[in-house]
Design a protein around this motif. Structure first.
Motif, mmCIF file in Angstrom:
data_model
loop_
_atom_site.group_PDB
_atom_site.id
_atom_site.type_symbol
_atom_site.label_atom_id
_atom_site.label_comp_id
_atom_site.label_asym_id
_atom_site.label_seq_id
_atom_site.Cartn_x
_atom_site.Cartn_y
_atom_site.Cartn_z
ATOM 1 N N VAL A 1 0.760 -1.104 0.053
ATOM 2 C CA VAL A 1 -0.090 0.033 0.028
ATOM 3 C C VAL A 1 0.977 1.279 0.044
ATOM 4 O O VAL A 1 1.766 1.525 0.975
ATOM 5 C CB VAL A 1 -0.670 0.111 1.274
ATOM 6 N N PRO A 2 0.678 2.212 -1.006
ATOM 7 C CA PRO A 2 1.566 3.428 -1.038
ATOM 8 C C PRO A 2 1.069 4.527 0.034
ATOM 9 O O PRO A 2 -0.103 4.622 0.221
ATOM 10 C CB PRO A 2 1.444 3.967 -2.418
ATOM 11 N N TYR A 3 2.079 5.058 0.310
ATOM 12 C CA TYR A 3 1.665 6.075 1.121
ATOM 13 C C TYR A 3 2.282 7.537 0.954
ATOM 14 O O TYR A 3 3.508 7.444 0.601
ATOM 15 C CB TYR A 3 1.835 6.010 2.869
ATOM 16 N N ASP A 4 1.933 8.739 1.315
ATOM 17 C CA ASP A 4 2.662 9.753 1.338
ATOM 18 C C ASP A 4 3.093 10.122 3.006
ATOM 19 O O ASP A 4 4.329 10.615 3.363
ATOM 20 C CB ASP A 4 1.970 11.260 0.794
ATOM 21 N N ARG A 5 2.294 9.688 3.994
ATOM 22 C CA ARG A 5 2.655 9.667 5.058
ATOM 23 C C ARG A 5 2.053 8.384 5.783
ATOM 24 O O ARG A 5 0.984 7.991 5.713
ATOM 25 C CB ARG A 5 2.023 10.847 6.035
ATOM 26 N N LEU A 6 2.900 8.078 6.792
ATOM 27 C CA LEU A 6 2.554 6.632 7.391
ATOM 28 C C LEU A 6 2.505 6.826 8.809
ATOM 29 O O LEU A 6 3.234 7.631 9.536
ATOM 30 C CB LEU A 6 3.697 5.506 7.085
ATOM 31 N N ILE A 7 1.516 6.458 9.585
ATOM 32 C CA ILE A 7 1.145 6.694 11.031
ATOM 33 C C ILE A 7 1.383 5.091 11.442
ATOM 34 O O ILE A 7 0.280 4.115 11.172
ATOM 35 C CB ILE A 7 -0.137 7.069 11.318
ATOM 36 N N LEU A 8 2.174 4.791 12.261
ATOM 37 C CA LEU A 8 2.243 3.642 12.669
ATOM 38 C C LEU A 8 1.808 3.563 14.377
ATOM 39 O O LEU A 8 2.302 4.194 15.177
ATOM 40 C CB LEU A 8 3.927 2.865 12.922
ATOM 41 N N SER A 9 0.854 2.708 14.878
ATOM 42 C CA SER A 9 0.667 2.750 15.877
ATOM 43 C C SER A 9 0.116 1.264 16.385
ATOM 44 O O SER A 9 -0.759 0.723 16.580
ATOM 45 C CB SER A 9 -0.757 3.474 16.278
#
Lengths: 422, 237
Positions: free
Chosen positions: A126-134
């Motif tokens: 899955v492509p992202y410009d911003r990734l948020i990992l939680s």
């Protein structure tokens, strides 16, 4: 708006354009993409706030393996018989239907930080410009000699919500008369600092009613713990004589277990137990390490934006982070998610950005209507998230205040879960 | 014996560092004048022999009584909540309450515009003090009685809030206060009149309102931030 998620995820934009209705294609083409990994207090909140506040300007994908989310917070109240399981179960339906979030039920197994894609266990990226990992926590291998994840059925941790919590509750119910429950408590830092001790309170609450001659032993590697004076006062008051805590001075940090024999060796003394609740030392959820974002056991972040110190396109939230003074709690993750969501929107759409503010409160239930709390506010400095002010319940408070505190925690639960899941 | 008790009591209620000799303590106010002023209260509150519940509870022994403690009186949810939070009717809180009831207790059923003049409040309280059980235990006038006024200056009330900033700040409120206005365990903050909201936040910040979480949350909000929140909440309606 049923865009076919798996196809979209599996084959990327090319497939999406053939599957989606033309207007959806037009609308989503070229929009900045935010991918959120982990649908708990941090991830669900971040996904919802980015989607809600960007009002369609940002494509949000939430990757979470479970279709039903069981909150860790209040799982102790389920063990104590104060909540049923259904009351701590939540679905992602509203995030998809009301907020247009693309919810993908799969495991995120890796991050290609150069290509800016997240790879999934089910295949595809899955492509992202911003990734948020939680991603929450995982356990440190070998932290408790004799225990590993294959032993979690015999000796549950119950430190991730859901089936483990059910298992532990069932084991407590099946304890023989006068049996022994042993908790192996974790070293600092760990998820939910009052959690193990609230759990002890809830186990004692159940045993006092159903099995009053049972014993509870805590083997604890820590000198001190959160709300210690409050818990110890409450244990004395409600459960006098039932709970024994073995601190580090008496070998509480020198523990091994034998899941086949159901024994716990505490500094050379072997205890035969009926239930062993092993809460091992913890570390950031595996994806953080896989993505090369950890230093030691945790992922360092900047408090101003929750950005990883190692990759400015990645924000990390909650228990997985090393951020400074905030405890690893659901409330903290929810608070951090709002700061990250604001920063992400600011970076991708140019929306206004304000100084980060954080807060946390942890409520704990000691016995029926005997609630206590501890909380603090925080702000971001260049070095860390720093504590500004705080408070803690006092010993000797009257019953009306403790009842009000408990009722407040129920209100908070409703508030935070609707803030997470819509 | 009595002297000793009084000294201990003063030590407890006075802020640290403000040790005042007993002789310096001024009376709360002019009780005789207060009896006249009390007439605006007596429509609802009885005081003296045979006082009983009317629209409001009787005020005998009000000093240092826990809020919401009169048996058989039907208190508002807001007052019961403040009582559970630990509100005690000491001089400081009585003064704040009669200055503006809503500043101390949102949703109170005491619909009274408040006594704006500090001297009037002191006189009324001096009168009420005559009906408290143990007046010898009550300091004649703690220095805080005049220090903490809930009224806000026109400049503070006139600040025009930045609603967009308020929206960001409000996300912190929503961790606990539900969007749909449910008020189980935690009060609803939807449809709260803007000025009442501002006054309440300032009262928390000054730690007149008794809730530790709210004192902490409001404690680090600036005047502008409180106005920003108010502007955002007002915009929602």
């Amino acid at each position: 708006m049923k865009l076919n998620r798996r196809a979209f995820v599996g084959t990327g934009m090319a497939a999406a354009s053939t599957l989606a209705a033309p207007n959806v294609h037009a609308a989503s083409h070229g929009k900045p993409k935010v991918v959120v990994v982990g649908g708990g207090a941090g991830g669900a909140t971040a996904a919802r706030y980015v989607a809600k506040d960007s009002a369609g300007e940002i494509d949000v994908t939430l990757i979470e393996p479970s279709r039903s989310y069981y909150t860790c917070f209040f799982s102790n109240l389920y063990i104590g018989g104060f909540r049923d399981l259904a009351s701590i179960e939540h679905s992602y339906g509203t995030l998809a239907s009301e907020y247009g979030i693309n919810v993908v039920h799969d495991w995120a197994v890796g991050v290609d930080r150069d290509a800016k894609t997240v790879s999934l266990a089910g295949g595809g990226a899955v492509p992202y410009d911003r990734l948020i990992l939680s991603p929450g926590i995982d356990f440190v291998d070998g932290a408790v000699p004799g225990w590993d994840v294959t032993a979690q059925n015999a000796m549950p941790h119950a430190y991730k919500g859901g089936s483990q919590t059910e298992l532990l509750k069932a084991q407590i119910a099946a304890m023989p008369e006068g049996g022994t429950y042993v908790m192996v408590a974790p070293p600092n830092p760990y998820r939910c600092p009052p959690g193990p001790y609230e759990r002890i309170s809830m186990v004692a609450h159940v045993l006092k009613a159903t099995n009053p001659t049972a014993k509870i032993i805590i083997a604890d590697p820590k000198e001190k713990f959160s709300k210690q004076a409050l818990f110890e006062e409450g244990w004395q008051k409600h459960y006098g004589g039932m709970i024994e805590r073995i601190g580090p001075d008496f070998g509480g940090g020198n523990v091994s277990v034998d899941p086949a024999a159901m024994t716990v060796d505490i500094d050379g003394e072997v205890v035969q137990a009926d239930v062993v609740n092993v809460i091992p030392a913890q570390k950031a959820g595996l994806i953080c390490d896989a993505a090369g974002l950890t230093e030691g056991n945790w992922a360092p972040v900047s408090g101003h934006t929750m950005q990883s110190r190692m990759d400015e396109n990645i924000h990390i939230l909650g228990d997985a982070t090393n951020q400074g003074d905030m405890p690893k709690s659901g409330y903290s993750a929810n608070s951090q998610a709002k700061v990250a969501a604001m920063a992400v929107r600011g970076a991708l759409t140019g929306s206004r950005v304000f100084p980060a503010k954080f807060s946390n409160t942890c409520w704990s239930l000691i016995d029926t209507e005997d609630g206590v709390k501890v909380g603090a506010t925080y702000e971001a400095t260049d070095e860390k998230i720093a504590k500004v002010d705080g408070f803690v319940s006092q010993t000797g408070e009257d019953a009306a205040l403790r009842k009000a505190t408990y009722e407040e925690s129920i209100g908070w639960y409703e508030g935070i879960t609707s803030d997470m899941f819509g | 014996m009595m002297r000793g008790f009084k000294a201990i009591f003063l030590a407890m209620v006075l802020p640290m560092g403000s040790a005042i000799a007993e002789e310096d303590v001024a009376p709360i106010g002019d009780a005789e004048r207060g009896a006249e002023l009390y007439k605006q209260c007596s429509g609802c509150h009885m005081v003296g022999p045979d006082a009983r519940n009317r629209t409001g509870p009787p005020l005998n022994g009000i000093f240092d009584r826990k809020a919401g403690a009169i048996e058989g009186f039907f208190y508002s949810k807001g007052l019961k909540r403040a009582a559970a939070d630990g509100l005690i009717w000491d001089l400081e809180h009585l003064d704040a309450y009669i200055e503006n009831p809503k500043a101390l207790v949102s949703g109170t059923r005491m619909s009274f515009r408040g006594v704006k003049e500090a001297q009037d409040r002191r006189d009324v309280l001096a009168y009420l003090r005559l009906f408290s059980d143990n007046p010898q235990n009550i300091p004649e006038a703690a220095p805080t009685a005049q220090a903490v006024e809930v009224a806000l200056s026109p400049e503070v009330l006139a600040i025009v809030g930045d609603a967009e900033y308020g929206e960001y700040l409000s996300s912190e409120c929503k961790t606990c206060h539900q969007r749909d206005g449910s008020d189980q365990g935690i009060p609803s903050i939807t449809l709260w009149p803007e000025e009442d909201f501002v006054i309440a936040m300032h009262a928390y910040r000054k730690k007149i309102r008794p809730h530790p979480v709210m004192q902490m949350m409001a404690g680090r909000l600036s005047d502008e931030e409180i106005a920003a929140l108010a502007a955002y909440f007002a915009k929602l309606e």
